[in-house]
Design a protein around this motif. Structure first.
Motif, PDB file in Angstrom:
ATOM      1  N   ASP B  54       0.817  -1.220   0.000  1.00 45.50           N
ATOM      2  CA  ASP B  54       0.000   0.000   0.000  1.00 45.50           C
ATOM      3  C   ASP B  54       0.848   1.266   0.000  1.00 45.50           C
ATOM      4  N   ARG B  55       2.008   1.190   0.646  1.00 45.83           N
ATOM      5  CA  ARG B  55       2.888   2.352   0.727  1.00 45.83           C
ATOM      6  C   ARG B  55       3.259   2.883  -0.661  1.00 45.83           C
ATOM      7  N   ARG B  56       3.487   1.956  -1.600  1.00 46.32           N
ATOM      8  CA  ARG B  56       3.867   2.372  -2.968  1.00 46.32           C
ATOM      9  C   ARG B  56       2.752   3.185  -3.609  1.00 46.32           C
ATOM     10  N   ILE B  57       1.502   2.797  -3.326  1.00 47.63           N
ATOM     11  CA  ILE B  57       0.363   3.542  -3.884  1.00 47.63           C
ATOM     12  C   ILE B  57       0.353   4.964  -3.337  1.00 47.63           C
ATOM     13  N   ASN B  58       0.560   5.094  -2.031  1.00 44.78           N
ATOM     14  CA  ASN B  58       0.562   6.431  -1.421  1.00 44.78           C
ATOM     15  C   ASN B  58       1.692   7.289  -1.981  1.00 44.78           C
ATOM     16  N   GLU B  59       2.846   6.661  -2.210  1.00 38.45           N
ATOM     17  CA  GLU B  59       3.976   7.409  -2.767  1.00 38.45           C
ATOM     18  C   GLU B  59       3.660   7.886  -4.184  1.00 38.45           C
ATOM     19  N   LEU B  60       3.006   7.011  -4.957  1.00 37.84           N
ATOM     20  CA  LEU B  60       2.631   7.395  -6.326  1.00 37.84           C
ATOM     21  C   LEU B  60       1.661   8.574  -6.304  1.00 37.84           C
ATOM     22  N   GLU B  61       0.690   8.545  -5.376  1.00 36.68           N
ATOM     23  CA  GLU B  61      -0.253   9.666  -5.315  1.00 36.68           C
ATOM     24  C   GLU B  61       0.489  10.967  -5.021  1.00 36.68           C
ATOM     25  N   GLN B  62       1.410  10.893  -4.059  1.00 35.96           N
ATOM     26  CA  GLN B  62       2.143  12.104  -3.702  1.00 35.96           C
ATOM     27  C   GLN B  62       2.964  12.619  -4.896  1.00 35.96           C
ATOM     28  N   LYS B  63       3.567  11.695  -5.639  1.00 36.17           N
ATOM     29  CA  LYS B  63       4.357  12.057  -6.815  1.00 36.17           C
ATOM     30  C   LYS B  63       3.457  12.727  -7.864  1.00 36.17           C
ATOM     31  N   ILE B  64       2.273  12.168  -8.077  1.00 35.54           N
ATOM     32  CA  ILE B  64       1.336  12.751  -9.041  1.00 35.54           C
ATOM     33  C   ILE B  64       0.937  14.156  -8.610  1.00 35.54           C
ATOM     34  N   ASN B  65       0.665  14.320  -7.317  1.00 35.60           N
ATOM     35  CA  ASN B  65       0.289  15.649  -6.813  1.00 35.60           C
ATOM     36  C   ASN B  65       1.414  16.648  -7.006  1.00 35.60           C
ATOM     37  N   GLU B  66       2.634  16.218  -6.673  1.00 32.87           N
ATOM     38  CA  GLU B  66       3.774  17.137  -6.799  1.00 32.87           C
ATOM     39  C   GLU B  66       3.994  17.555  -8.248  1.00 32.87           C
ATOM     40  N   LYS B  67       3.965  16.571  -9.142  1.00 28.65           N
ATOM     41  CA  LYS B  67       4.184  16.870 -10.566  1.00 28.65           C
ATOM     42  C   LYS B  67       3.053  17.744 -11.106  1.00 28.65           C
ATOM     43  N   SER B  68       1.827  17.499 -10.648  1.00 31.03           N
ATOM     44  CA  SER B  68       0.690  18.289 -11.127  1.00 31.03           C
ATOM     45  C   SER B  68       0.811  19.742 -10.675  1.00 31.03           C
ATOM     46  N   VAL B  69       1.161  19.925  -9.409  1.00 22.83           N
ATOM     47  CA  VAL B  69       1.290  21.288  -8.890  1.00 22.83           C
ATOM     48  C   VAL B  69       2.412  22.016  -9.628  1.00 22.83           C
ATOM     49  N   ARG B  70       3.504  21.306  -9.893  1.00 21.59           N
ATOM     50  CA  ARG B  70       4.614  21.922 -10.635  1.00 21.59           C
ATOM     51  C   ARG B  70       4.169  22.314 -12.056  1.00 21.59           C
ATOM     52  N   LEU B  71       3.386  21.426 -12.674  1.00 22.91           N
ATOM     53  CA  LEU B  71       2.851  21.725 -14.015  1.00 22.91           C
ATOM     54  C   LEU B  71       1.976  22.982 -13.986  1.00 22.91           C
ATOM     55  N   LEU B  72       1.126  23.056 -12.957  1.00 22.38           N
ATOM     56  CA  LEU B  72       0.256  24.237 -12.831  1.00 22.38           C
ATOM     57  C   LEU B  72       1.097  25.496 -12.683  1.00 22.38           C
ATOM     58  N   ALA B  73       2.164  25.396 -11.875  1.00 24.72           N
ATOM     59  CA  ALA B  73       2.967  26.582 -11.584  1.00 24.72           C
ATOM     60  C   ALA B  73       3.811  27.003 -12.781  1.00 24.72           C
ATOM     61  N   LEU B  74       4.460  26.033 -13.417  1.00 27.02           N
ATOM     62  CA  LEU B  74       5.420  26.373 -14.479  1.00 27.02           C
ATOM     63  C   LEU B  74       4.739  26.637 -15.808  1.00 27.02           C
ATOM     64  N   ARG B  75       3.716  25.827 -16.138  1.00 33.57           N
ATOM     65  CA  ARG B  75       3.131  25.926 -17.482  1.00 33.57           C
ATOM     66  C   ARG B  75       1.879  26.773 -17.514  1.00 33.57           C
ATOM     67  N   GLN B  76       1.281  27.006 -16.330  1.00 37.27           N
ATOM     68  CA  GLN B  76       0.069  27.828 -16.243  1.00 37.27           C
ATOM     69  C   GLN B  76      -0.936  27.527 -17.349  1.00 37.27           C
ATOM     70  N   PRO B  77      -1.403  26.304 -17.392  1.00 34.38           N
ATOM     71  CA  PRO B  77      -2.309  25.880 -18.466  1.00 34.38           C
ATOM     72  C   PRO B  77      -3.692  26.515 -18.333  1.00 34.38           C
ATOM     73  N   MET B  78      -4.426  26.522 -19.452  1.00 32.99           N
ATOM     74  CA  MET B  78      -5.778  27.104 -19.471  1.00 32.99           C
ATOM     75  C   MET B  78      -6.768  26.042 -19.954  1.00 32.99           C
ATOM     76  N   ALA B  79      -8.034  26.335 -19.734  1.00 31.34           N
ATOM     77  CA  ALA B  79      -9.149  25.533 -20.256  1.00 31.34           C
ATOM     78  C   ALA B  79      -8.947  24.037 -20.037  1.00 31.34           C
ATOM     79  N   GLN B  80      -9.005  23.237 -21.133  1.00 31.56           N
ATOM     80  CA  GLN B  80      -8.994  21.795 -20.935  1.00 31.56           C
ATOM     81  C   GLN B  80      -7.688  21.288 -20.305  1.00 31.56           C
TER      82      GLN B  80
END
Lengths: 240, 240
Positions: B54-80
Motif C-alpha cells: 500500500d505504501r507504494r500507492i501512497n507514494e505514487l499519489e504524492q508524486k502525481i500531486n507534486e508533478k501536477s502542482v509543478r505543471l500548474l505553476a510552471l506551465r500555467q495551463p488554461m481551459a482543458q
C-alpha cells in the motif's frame, strides 16, 4: 492594471473561496451533529432533514472547485498561493465525504428508531462524535490561521476517536452474540461508528494539508493509529 | 523559447503525469484483486503482502500531486489542459482510497483465515469484486482516451455492484442469526463487502471527472443507485 492590483484581486478571490470552505465546514459539522442526535433521540424526522440537506454540501463543493479552477486559470498563482488553492480543493473533498457519512448515519437512524435501544451504545456514539465535531471546528480554525501546531494537535487527537471506536466495536459484537435480535440494530450501529471513525480520518487529511500549504511538504512523522477493529474478534462466551 | 516549444513541453509533462496515473491504477487494481484472493483462498501471507504494498500507492499519489502542482505553476495551463490536471489529481485521490480499502480487506483476510468459511460468501465477494476490477480497467482506458460514452458506461455499471452488495448483506446477516459463532467472521465479511462497494463509488467519481475534463461540466443525470444496505433489516425467523 498594476501588479498591486492583481495581487489584491487574487487575495480577495482567495478570501471568498476560503469563506466558502468555512461555510461548507460549518454545514458539515452541523449535519454530522444532527445525524447522531437523530440516532440518540430516535428521531426519524430529524434523520430525513439531514438527508435532504446533503445536496447543499455537494453544491458548495462544486462551487469551491469551480472558483478554485478559475483562480488557477486567471491569476496563475505561484508557490504558497498555488498550494493553498490545491489544499482548499482537497479539504473540500474531505468535507464532502464527511457530509456523505452524516447522510448515511441519518439513513440508518430511521431504521434504528424501529428497534429498542441497544444498551448505552447510542450515547457512546454521541461521545465519540463530539470528539470528531470539535476536530472539525479546530481544523478549520487551523486552516484559516495557517496554524501548523494546531493542525498537528488535531491530527494526534484522532487516536482518541480510534480508541473509542475499538471499545464500541467490541461492545456491539458482544450484544449481537448475547441475543440474535440485536444483530440488525447492532449492524447499523457498527456502520455508524465506522462512519464517525472515517470522518476523523478525513479531518486528519485536512490537518495534513495545512502542513503542506504552510511548509510545502506533508508531516514526516506517521501519526499514531489506534483503530484495531479490522483485526478484532470477539470470542464466544460459554453461555452462547 | 517559442510558443510551440512550450506547448510540446507541456504535453510531454502531461503525458508523464498520465503515465503515473495509469501505473497507480494498475497497482490499485492488482492490490484489490490480491486482497480478495487472500480472503477466498484464506491466505494470510498474501494478505500481508498486500498490506506492505500500500505504501507504494501512497507514494505514487504524492508524486502525481507534486508533478501536477509543478505543471500548474510552471506551465500555467488554461481551459482543458487545466481541467485535465485537476481531474488527474482527483482521480489519484480516488485510486488512493481504493488502495486503502484493499489494504483493509487484506487485514481482515488474516482474521478470516482463522475461522471456518461462512457458506459461499467469499465466492460472492469475489464475483462482486470482479465487476469492480473491470470498472477500474475501463475507467482508466476512458480517462486516457477522453472517452465520455465509455466513462458513462462504467458509471452506470456500478448499480450491478450495489445490487450484489444488497444480496450479500442479507445473506451474511442471515448467517449471523443462524449461529452466533458466525458473528465475528460475518462482521468482517460485511465490512469487506462495504469496502468493495465503496471502491465502485470511487470509480464512479473518476468517471464523472472524465465528463468534467472533456465537457467542462459534470453529468447532469443522477446515476441509478442500487445500494439499499443502509436501511436494510433482516427479520428474525421463527427458529431463532
Amino acid at each position: 492594471m498594476t501588479k498591486t492590483h492583481i495581487v489584491h484581486a487574487f487575495d480577495k478571490d482567495l478570501e471568498k473561496v476560503k469563506a466558502l470552505l468555512l461555510e461548507m465546514g460549518g454545514l458539515v459539522e452541523n449535519q454530522l451533529s444532527l445525524s447522531v442526535r437523530a440516532v440518540v433521540s430516535r428521531d426519524a424526522v430529524l434523520g430525513e432533514k439531514v438527508r435532504k440537506t446533503d445536496r447543499r454540501i455537494n453544491e458548495l463543493e462544486q462551487k469551491i472547485n469551480e472558483k478554485s479552477v478559475r483562480l488557477l486559470a486567471l491569476r496563475q498563482p505561484m508557490a504558497q498561493d498555488l498550494r493553498i488553492i490545491v489544499a482548499v480543493m482537497k479539504a473540500a473533498s474531505n468535507l464532502e465525504r464527511i457530509g456523505d457519512y452524516a447522510k448515511n448515519v441519518a439513513k440508518r437512524s430511521s431504521v434504528l428508531a424501529r428497534f429498542p435501544p441497544v444498551g448505552s451504545a447510542a450515547n457512546t456514539l454521541a461521545r465519540m462524535n463530539d470528539l470528531v465535531l470539535q476536530m472539525i471546528v479546530d481544523v478549520l480554525d487551523a486552516f484559516i490561521g495557517n496554524d501548523v501546531p494546531a493542525a498537528e494537535d488535531v491530527r494526534l487527537r484522532d487516536e482518541d476517536v480510534d480508541l473509542m471506536h475499538n471499545s464500541l466495536f467490541r461492545e456491539l459484537l458482544t450484544y449481537m452474540m448475547e441475543d440474535p435480535r440485536n444483530i440488525s440494530p447492532c449492524m447499523h450501529l457498527l456502520f455508524i461508528a465506522k462512519n464517525i471513525e472515517r470522518s476523523g480520518d478525513h479531518i486528519v487529511q485536512i490537518a495534513e494539508q495545512i502542513h503542506y500549504l504552510v511548509e510545502g511538504k506533508f508531516p514526516e512523522q506517521r501519526r499514531p493509529k489506534g483503530d484495531r477493529t479490522s483485526t478484532m474478534v470477539v470470542e464466544m462466551t460459554r453461555e452462547n
